[in-house]
Every structure is written in C-alpha cells, then in structure tokens.
Enzyme design. Structure first.
Site, PDB file in Angstrom:
ATOM      1  N   TYR A  16      -2.680  14.663  -6.558  1.00 40.85           N
ATOM      2  CA  TYR A  16      -2.264  13.537  -7.588  1.00 40.85           C
ATOM      3  C   TYR A  16      -1.880  14.097  -8.832  1.00 40.85           C
ATOM      4  O   TYR A  16      -0.896  13.610  -9.704  1.00 40.85           O
ATOM      5  CB  TYR A  16      -3.458  12.447  -7.696  1.00 40.85           C
ATOM      6  CG  TYR A  16      -3.147  11.189  -8.206  1.00 40.85           C
ATOM      7  CD1 TYR A  16      -2.759  10.248  -7.497  1.00 40.85           C
ATOM      8  CD2 TYR A  16      -3.575  10.822  -9.474  1.00 40.85           C
ATOM      9  CE1 TYR A  16      -2.537   9.030  -8.117  1.00 40.85           C
ATOM     10  CE2 TYR A  16      -3.446   9.968 -10.151  1.00 40.85           C
ATOM     11  CZ  TYR A  16      -2.904   8.895  -9.357  1.00 40.85           C
ATOM     12  OH  TYR A  16      -2.567   7.565  -9.844  1.00 40.85           O
ATOM     13  N   SER A  53       0.423   8.367 -14.677  1.00 39.78           N
ATOM     14  CA  SER A  53      -1.124   7.948 -14.895  1.00 39.78           C
ATOM     15  C   SER A  53      -1.537   8.924 -16.063  1.00 39.78           C
ATOM     16  O   SER A  53      -1.177   9.650 -16.425  1.00 39.78           O
ATOM     17  CB  SER A  53      -1.677   8.526 -13.502  1.00 39.78           C
ATOM     18  OG  SER A  53      -2.995   8.578 -13.521  1.00 39.78           O
TER      19      SER A  53
HETATM   20  P1  NAD Z   1      -1.802  -0.044  -4.512  1.00 43.34           P
HETATM   21  O1  NAD Z   1      -2.365   0.882  -3.436  1.00 43.34           O
HETATM   22  O2  NAD Z   1      -2.294  -1.238  -4.656  1.00 43.34           O
HETATM   23  O3  NAD Z   1      -0.121   0.228  -4.494  1.00 43.34           O
HETATM   24  C1  NAD Z   1       0.464   1.088  -4.133  1.00 43.34           C
HETATM   25  C2  NAD Z   1       1.655   0.670  -3.744  1.00 43.34           C
HETATM   26  O4  NAD Z   1       2.613   1.559  -3.160  1.00 43.34           O
HETATM   27  C3  NAD Z   1       1.461  -0.675  -2.428  1.00 43.34           C
HETATM   28  O5  NAD Z   1       2.407  -1.430  -2.476  1.00 43.34           O
HETATM   29  C4  NAD Z   1       1.807   0.257  -1.238  1.00 43.34           C
HETATM   30  O6  NAD Z   1       2.244  -0.497   0.089  1.00 43.34           O
HETATM   31  C5  NAD Z   1       2.809   1.221  -1.586  1.00 43.34           C
HETATM   32  N1  NAD Z   1       2.997   2.494  -0.788  1.00 43.34           N
HETATM   33  C6  NAD Z   1       2.472   3.194  -0.406  1.00 43.34           C
HETATM   34  N2  NAD Z   1       2.635   4.334   0.394  1.00 43.34           N
HETATM   35  C7  NAD Z   1       4.282   4.028   0.454  1.00 43.34           C
HETATM   36  C8  NAD Z   1       5.460   4.695   1.137  1.00 43.34           C
HETATM   37  N3  NAD Z   1       5.208   5.362   1.699  1.00 43.34           N
HETATM   38  N4  NAD Z   1       6.543   3.833   0.787  1.00 43.34           N
HETATM   39  C9  NAD Z   1       6.621   2.768   0.236  1.00 43.34           C
HETATM   40  N5  NAD Z   1       5.554   2.317  -0.361  1.00 43.34           N
HETATM   41  C10 NAD Z   1       4.313   2.855  -0.355  1.00 43.34           C
HETATM   42  O7  NAD Z   1      -2.228   0.892  -5.705  1.00 43.34           O
HETATM   43  P2  NAD Z   1      -1.947   0.705  -7.300  1.00 43.34           P
HETATM   44  O8  NAD Z   1      -3.278   1.113  -7.987  1.00 43.34           O
HETATM   45  O9  NAD Z   1      -1.303  -0.536  -7.720  1.00 43.34           O
HETATM   46  O10 NAD Z   1      -1.022   2.092  -7.638  1.00 43.34           O
HETATM   47  C11 NAD Z   1       0.282   1.834  -8.137  1.00 43.34           C
HETATM   48  C12 NAD Z   1       0.796   3.028  -8.742  1.00 43.34           C
HETATM   49  O11 NAD Z   1       0.121   3.079  -9.883  1.00 43.34           O
HETATM   50  C13 NAD Z   1       0.679   4.491  -8.156  1.00 43.34           C
HETATM   51  O12 NAD Z   1       1.634   5.320  -8.556  1.00 43.34           O
HETATM   52  C14 NAD Z   1      -0.792   4.622  -8.803  1.00 43.34           C
HETATM   53  O13 NAD Z   1      -0.855   6.295  -8.797  1.00 43.34           O
HETATM   54  C15 NAD Z   1      -0.696   4.292 -10.199  1.00 43.34           C
HETATM   55  N6  NAD Z   1      -1.696   4.151 -11.124  1.00 43.34           N
HETATM   56  C16 NAD Z   1      -2.889   3.367 -10.529  1.00 43.34           C
HETATM   57  C17 NAD Z   1      -3.996   3.457 -11.257  1.00 43.34           C
HETATM   58  C18 NAD Z   1      -5.268   2.338 -10.960  1.00 43.34           C
HETATM   59  O14 NAD Z   1      -6.064   2.489 -11.627  1.00 43.34           O
HETATM   60  N7  NAD Z   1      -5.099   1.440 -10.198  1.00 43.34           N
HETATM   61  C19 NAD Z   1      -4.069   4.224 -12.398  1.00 43.34           C
HETATM   62  C20 NAD Z   1      -3.018   4.821 -12.776  1.00 43.34           C
HETATM   63  C21 NAD Z   1      -1.813   5.031 -12.093  1.00 43.34           C
END
Ligand code: NAD
Length: 257
Positions: free
Chosen positions: A152, A139
C-alpha cells in the site's frame, strides 16, 4: 464554481471516498461516470440516485481496475473525460516476509497501475479540449510509512510520483494533475471496524476513535468523504488552474508530525 458540461470519471466509486467525490462533482454540475468491478442492478440504481439528487447525468460503467485493458476501455466507453479521479484502492496488512505475492500484485495493479492506464487513455481527450483535471487519491501513506503496509505504501508513494510526472508532461496545456492525500476517513469500511475495536480495547466509541484509531491524526477527528470530494471539486475550479504536480493533505495534521 460550475462544472456544467464537464464529464468526470471516478474509479472505485460505488462506496466510500469515491462515492463522496462523485456526489461533490455532481453537486458542482458535472456529469459523472461511477465505476467498480461489479455489474449489479444496485450499481446502476446508485447512479440513478446521484443523478436524481443533483440533476446531472450519472452512468455506472463496470470495469476491473486490476486489468490494464479494462482501465483503458473504461475511458473509451465513457466517450468523454474532462475530469479523471483515480480513486479505486484496496489494502492488505502483513509483514514483508509474509506478504502474499498475489496481494502485492493486486495492490500495485489496482492502487497504482490503474492510474497509469486510465491517465494514458484520458490525456488525448483532455488535450483535444485544451482542458483537463487528473486527480489521484493517494493517502497520508503516499508521504509517510507504517509497518506491515509495504504494498500500500509503495503504491501510494508511486501514485504521488506518477502525479508529478503527469503534471510535468501536461504543464501549460490547460491540464493539471495532483494527488489528494487523505488521513483516516470515515467510510463504511472504517465505521464497521469501530464496534470490534470498542470490544477489543473495552472503550466507548469516542475513546476508541480518539485514542486508538486516530492515534496518528492530531485533530483526533476523521476526515469525511464530503471533505475529500470538496477538495477534488476545488482542484477542478479555476482557482486551481496553477496548482499542479503537488499533493494536498486532508489528514488532520498527520503529515505535520
Ligand atoms: P472503499 O473500500 O469504500 O472503496 C474502494 C472502492 O474501490 C470501492 O468502490 C470498490 O468497489 C472499488 N474497487 C476495489 N477494487 C476494485 C477493482 N478491482 N476495480 C474497480 N474498483 C475497485 O474504500 P475507501 O476508503 O473509500 O478508499 C478509496 C480510496 O481512498 C483508496 O484508494 C484508498 O486507498 C484511499 N484512502 C482511504 C482512506 C480511508 O481512511 N478510508 C485514507 C487514505 C486513502
């Protein structure tokens, strides 16, 4: 670029960024394993949908990324792992003095330790083939900090460090490891926050996105899940053979500030 014949495992991929990554790797020809902790008919139906759209094999394997044994078992159950994308992640926001210990432990386990366990299980398979890609979804918070996100930010900085160590331990073996660092990405989770923010700030959709949500993202535009997926696919290409141990920001300029 064709990833035909490669098997990719994407953790946390039944929604958001992980799902976007799964689509882009499947589009490039890889067989894909998608994952989350649930085991519902719709999870398996989603795998079938991606398979039908891209003409590759897609399987859903349930595994809870907060559980070390389950992380390692995911790789074993998949039976092959040429590309490992550690994407599963959760968030919780509170001041350090009020941060619930169970939330701290869960964030460190899912966002950081899971990548250690899956990588440990996947490296022997990659070494046997003399080729592999480990891509950790970190991130902008792997490179910078914000208040109230201690767990985080700590976990994501840890992911960047783990990526560098993985790269050094595999250098010259046909295996690379990098961290992709997204800024704000338009996922269903973020989309769902827009109406509340519009109400709270009495602003229209465009203004609340630009002025409130993307205040730290100089482009004032969200990154998309397809752009993160495309970056991951690029890191799997031959052009990226010598890109290892580094971070690639997809953040509209956030970390240039
Ligand atoms: P999201 O909530 O849509 O996706 C998260 C995924 O992780 C989902 O598929 C969820 O089911 C899964 N998950 C959660 N807990 C779990 C567990 N215990 N075991 C297995 N799977 C699990 O969120 P996202 O925004 O798509 O985030 C995905 C990644 O991207 C994360 O690591 C997040 O930190 C990172 N990220 C997101 C953003 C953003 O703006 N959305 C920015 C930077 C980084």
């Amino acid at each position: 670029m064709s990833l035909a014949g490669k098997t990719a495992i994407v953790t946390g991929s039944n929604s958001g960024i992980g799902l976007g990554v799964a689509h882009e790797l499947a589009r490039a020809g890889a067989d894909v394993v998608i994952n989350s902790f649930t085991d519902r008919p719709e999870d398996h139906a989603l795998a079938a949908e991606i398979a039908a759209e891209h003409g590759v094999s897609v399987r859903y394997i349930a595994a809870d990324m907060s559980d070390a044994g389950a992380c390692r078992a995911l790789i074993t159950k998949a039976g092959a792992c040429d590309i490992l994308v550690n994407n599963a992640g959760i968030q919780y926001v509170a001041g350090i003095d009020e941060f619930p210990v169970d939330k701290w432990n869960a964030i460190l386990a899912i966002n950081l330790s899971s990548a250690f366990h899956t990588t440990a299980a996947a490296l022997p398979l990659m070494r046997a083939n003399g080729w592999g890609r480990v891509i950790n979804v970190a991130s902008a918070h792997g490179l910078t900090a914000s208040p109230y996100k201690s767990a985080y930010v700590a976990a994501k900085h840890g992911v960047v460090g783990l990526s560098k160590v993985t790269a050094l331990e595999t250098a010259g073996e046909g295996i690379t490891c990098n961290a992709v660092c997204p800024g704000y990405v338009l996922t269903p989770l973020v989309e769902a926050q827009i109406p509340d923010q519009m109400k709270k700030h009495n602003m229209d959709r465009d203004t609340v996105i630009k002025e409130v949500m993307l205040e730290r993202q100089p482009s004032r535009q969200f990154a998309t899940t397809a752009q993160i997926g495309g970056t991951v696919a690029f890191l799997c290409s031959a052009a990226a053979d010598q890109i290892t141990g580094t971070t690639i920001s997809v953040d509209g300029g956030w970390t240039a500030l």
